[in-house]
Design a protein around this motif. Structure first.
Motif, PDB file in Angstrom:
ATOM      1  N   UNK A 157      -4.734  -4.811  39.730  1.00 36.57           N
ATOM      2  CA  UNK A 157      -5.435  -3.810  40.537  1.00 36.57           C
ATOM      3  C   UNK A 157      -6.706  -3.382  39.804  1.00 36.57           C
ATOM      4  N   UNK A 158      -7.675  -2.853  40.578  1.00 33.61           N
ATOM      5  CA  UNK A 158      -8.924  -2.378  39.979  1.00 33.61           C
ATOM      6  C   UNK A 158      -9.583  -1.392  40.932  1.00 33.61           C
ATOM      7  N   UNK A 159      -9.868  -0.172  40.437  1.00 28.12           N
ATOM      8  CA  UNK A 159     -10.575   0.825  41.226  1.00 28.12           C
ATOM      9  C   UNK A 159     -12.055   0.475  41.324  1.00 28.12           C
ATOM     10  N   UNK A 160     -12.624   0.684  42.501  1.00 30.16           N
ATOM     11  CA  UNK A 160     -14.076   0.627  42.677  1.00 30.16           C
ATOM     12  C   UNK A 160     -14.693   1.777  41.882  1.00 30.16           C
ATOM     13  N   UNK A 161     -15.888   1.604  41.298  1.00 30.20           N
ATOM     14  CA  UNK A 161     -16.518   2.685  40.518  1.00 30.20           C
ATOM     15  C   UNK A 161     -16.679   3.992  41.290  1.00 30.20           C
ATOM     16  N   UNK A 162     -16.732   3.930  42.613  1.00 24.61           N
ATOM     17  CA  UNK A 162     -16.813   5.156  43.417  1.00 24.61           C
ATOM     18  C   UNK A 162     -15.464   5.834  43.563  1.00 24.61           C
ATOM     19  N   UNK A 163     -14.403   5.091  43.332  1.00 25.85           N
ATOM     20  CA  UNK A 163     -13.058   5.611  43.516  1.00 25.85           C
ATOM     21  C   UNK A 163     -12.560   5.535  44.944  1.00 25.85           C
ATOM     22  N   UNK A 164     -13.392   5.018  45.859  1.00 27.98           N
ATOM     23  CA  UNK A 164     -13.025   4.990  47.278  1.00 27.98           C
ATOM     24  C   UNK A 164     -12.154   3.796  47.655  1.00 27.98           C
ATOM     25  N   UNK A 165     -12.209   2.742  46.850  1.00 28.21           N
ATOM     26  CA  UNK A 165     -11.469   1.525  47.180  1.00 28.21           C
ATOM     27  C   UNK A 165     -10.666   1.046  45.974  1.00 28.21           C
ATOM     28  N   UNK A 166      -9.607   0.305  46.281  1.00 24.19           N
ATOM     29  CA  UNK A 166      -8.755  -0.262  45.237  1.00 24.19           C
ATOM     30  C   UNK A 166      -8.507  -1.727  45.557  1.00 24.19           C
ATOM     31  N   UNK A 191     -10.265 -18.923  55.482  1.00 24.53           N
ATOM     32  CA  UNK A 191      -9.430 -19.755  54.602  1.00 24.53           C
ATOM     33  C   UNK A 191     -10.249 -20.572  53.618  1.00 24.53           C
ATOM     34  N   UNK A 192     -11.493 -20.900  53.982  1.00 27.07           N
ATOM     35  CA  UNK A 192     -12.319 -21.690  53.059  1.00 27.07           C
ATOM     36  C   UNK A 192     -12.815 -20.865  51.879  1.00 27.07           C
ATOM     37  N   UNK A 193     -12.683 -19.540  51.949  1.00 27.67           N
ATOM     38  CA  UNK A 193     -13.093 -18.681  50.843  1.00 27.67           C
ATOM     39  C   UNK A 193     -11.911 -18.171  50.021  1.00 27.67           C
ATOM     40  N   UNK A 194     -10.713 -18.379  50.511  1.00 25.92           N
ATOM     41  CA  UNK A 194      -9.523 -17.871  49.831  1.00 25.92           C
ATOM     42  C   UNK A 194      -9.102 -18.785  48.686  1.00 25.92           C
ATOM     43  N   UNK A 195      -8.347 -18.190  47.748  1.00 23.78           N
ATOM     44  CA  UNK A 195      -7.686 -19.001  46.730  1.00 23.78           C
ATOM     45  C   UNK A 195      -6.591 -19.833  47.399  1.00 23.78           C
ATOM     46  N   UNK A 196      -6.074 -20.799  46.676  1.00 24.64           N
ATOM     47  CA  UNK A 196      -4.988 -21.633  47.190  1.00 24.64           C
ATOM     48  C   UNK A 196      -3.679 -21.380  46.443  1.00 24.64           C
ATOM     49  N   UNK A 197      -3.643 -20.307  45.686  1.00 23.77           N
ATOM     50  CA  UNK A 197      -2.443 -19.953  44.947  1.00 23.77           C
ATOM     51  C   UNK A 197      -2.446 -18.472  44.628  1.00 23.77           C
ATOM     52  N   UNK A 198      -1.418 -17.990  43.941  1.00 27.12           N
ATOM     53  CA  UNK A 198      -1.330 -16.569  43.597  1.00 27.12           C
ATOM     54  C   UNK A 198      -2.551 -16.096  42.807  1.00 27.12           C
ATOM     55  N   UNK A 199      -2.939 -14.867  43.038  1.00 29.01           N
ATOM     56  CA  UNK A 199      -4.044 -14.257  42.289  1.00 29.01           C
ATOM     57  C   UNK A 199      -3.489 -13.654  41.009  1.00 29.01           C
ATOM     58  N   UNK A 200      -4.124 -13.965  39.895  1.00 29.86           N
ATOM     59  CA  UNK A 200      -3.639 -13.486  38.599  1.00 29.86           C
ATOM     60  C   UNK A 200      -4.341 -12.216  38.130  1.00 29.86           C
ATOM     61  N   UNK A 201      -5.623 -12.045  38.527  1.00 29.99           N
ATOM     62  CA  UNK A 201      -6.323 -10.816  38.138  1.00 29.99           C
ATOM     63  C   UNK A 201      -7.486 -10.545  39.082  1.00 29.99           C
ATOM     64  N   UNK A 202      -7.770  -9.249  39.276  1.00 34.19           N
ATOM     65  CA  UNK A 202      -8.928  -8.797  40.057  1.00 34.19           C
ATOM     66  C   UNK A 202      -9.677  -7.755  39.228  1.00 34.19           C
ATOM     67  N   UNK A 203     -11.005  -7.777  39.295  1.00 36.06           N
ATOM     68  CA  UNK A 203     -11.793  -6.785  38.566  1.00 36.06           C
ATOM     69  C   UNK A 203     -13.119  -6.541  39.282  1.00 36.06           C
ATOM     70  N   UNK A 204     -13.453  -5.249  39.456  1.00 37.92           N
ATOM     71  CA  UNK A 204     -14.772  -4.865  39.937  1.00 37.92           C
ATOM     72  C   UNK A 204     -15.769  -4.946  38.784  1.00 37.92           C
TER      73      UNK A 204
END
Length: 429
Positions: free
Chosen positions: A227-236, A261-274
């Motif tokens: 998980x990762x908070x947006x710098x504004x705090x409005x989105x996660x 679907x052409x922009x998505x990953x093809x497997x589990x997401x391991x990390x997200x960061x803003x």
């Protein structure tokens, strides 16, 4: 026209050494000579500069584009500094040579290795898996395989001297029912978000004393990995075992996903960061790819397939200038990528990562890159610019899964399978 004979490696190194001396960098020149074994009479000379100037004029007259040349030389410089010169006995500093787009000679000297000293540790009842600092550096939090969270006062950790004890721990939070995977502080520092294998994201109000459980939660259908908070705090942002990244509106809890679907990953997401401004966010996946997204439209702006030789990509970090992204993967490398071109700029080698989803990080000033090591209980510290391995941070009793830096100073937390989160500071902080 007669074809020019190839120039030997020793001739090139000799010219570099003499150019350094001509510029007044005699000590660096000696380090290069000692580290490479190059034969040189150490006489000052501008011959290399003259050759570079001739090359520049030739390329300009030919109308050649030197972008590819620059990328290749940057990569060559990082590989040379991190593999060959860093191994040289007696060399106190690593020196790498590269050229910018104007073919000007640049000297990159690795920084003095930082000396990290342990000031405090806190212990969970299971392996410590993750940690986070608040944006102002006042608080830190740790998450464990035992499903618990701890919130710590950083100033109190600084006053400790390595003794065990829970005085810096100001909250212990129990609301998950499975191992905790990731943490993120709201920019206001008063809300802590956590995600876990129990398929949930929990929000804790730290402004209320005695609180042990969340005041709000988001339920998913799959384990939530990051998980990762947006710098504004409005989105996660949330990444799960699904291939599509989630974006939650914190106020309404409405969830947005990119359905292309052409922009998505093809497997589990391991990390997200803003990114620092929220203009971009990045995701890494078990499918081996890394994607950079527009933080407003949610559209993918850069996809790096096979970022780690076909192995899973375990993590992703965007530099403050939003030009480069750092990834780690199961090929035992970290790589710094140019977002605009999708090319590798620097490679970091020395640690082992073949099966575990280790989480690296930049220090607060981005001078160093830190990561754990599967083959030892150390954390490894690399020079961000040269890729040189500078030092190993010891003190843990088992593998370090996660290294997290303070956003305001040289303090770091290491999260280890020895059940402990350890707080380190550089010696002269």
């Amino acid at each position: 026209m007669e074809e020019a004979s190839p120039v030997s490696e020793n001739e090139v190194l000799s010219l570099i050494i003499s150019q350094l001396i001509a510029y007044g960098y005699s000590a660096i020149a000696q380090s290069v000579a000692d580290a490479t074994g190059a034969i040189s009479d150490m006489t000052p000379s501008h011959k290399l500069l003259e050759l570079v100037q001739l090359g520049k004029e030739k390329m300009e007259s030919d109308g050649s584009d030197d972008e590819e040349f620059t990328a290749d030389n940057a990569k060559l410089a990082s590989e040379s500094s991190s593999q060959d010169w860093a191994k040289a006995k007696g060399a106190k500093k690593t020196v790498s040579i590269c050229f910018n787009t104007h073919l000007q000679l640049h000297i990159l000297v690795s920084k003095t290795p930082p000396n990290y000293v342990q000031l405090y540790y806190t212990q969970h009842k299971g392996p410590c898996r993750t940690a986070a600092f608040s944006a102002d550096g006042r608080f830190a939090a740790t998450g464990s395989h035992d499903s618990s969270l701890k919130v710590l006062d950083v100033q109190k950790m600084k006053k400790r001297t390595g003794e065990a004890g829970d005085k810096p721990v100001i909250r212990t939070l129990y609301d998950h029912t499975a191992p905790v995977n990731d943490l993120s502080f709201h920019p206001n520092g008063l809300v802590l978000a956590s995600c876990a294998e129990d398929q949930s994201v929990k929000l804790f109000d730290l402004s209320k004393s005695g609180v042990k459980r969340s005041f709000r939660y988001l339920q998913d259908g799959l384990p939530v990995k990051s998980i990762s908070f947006h710098p504004s705090g409005d989105f996660l942002l949330a990444g799960t075992d699904d291939a599509a990244v989630r974006i939650y509106d914190v106020k309404t809890l409405q969830c947005f996903t990119n359905s292309k679907t052409n922009e998505m990953h093809r497997g589990p997401i391991t990390q997200v960061r803003y990114s620092h401004t929220g203009r971009l966010f990045a995701t890494s996946s078990a499918d081996g790819s890394v994607r950079v997204w527009d933080g407003v439209s949610g559209q993918c702006v850069r996809c790096i397939e096979g970022a780690h030789g076909g192995g899973a990509a375990s993590s992703v970090r965007i530099m403050r200038n939003e030009r480069f992204v750092l990834t780690a993967g199961l090929d035992s490398t970290m790589r710094l990528w140019d977002i605009s071109s999708g090319r590798t700029v620097i490679e970091y080698r020395g640690h082992e990562q073949a099966s575990q989803m280790l989480q690296p990080a930049f220090t607060y000033n981005e001078d160093f890159v830190l990561i754990g090591d599967e083959a030892s209980s150390n954390a490894f510290c690399y020079d961000t610019q040269t890729g040189a391995l500078l030092t190993k941070i010891s003190g843990q009793n088992n593998m370090v899964r996660c290294v997290v830096p303070s956003p305001t100073d040289n303090g770091i937390l290491t999260c280890s399978d020895d059940y402990r989160a350890r707080y380190f500071m550089t010696e002269f902080e």
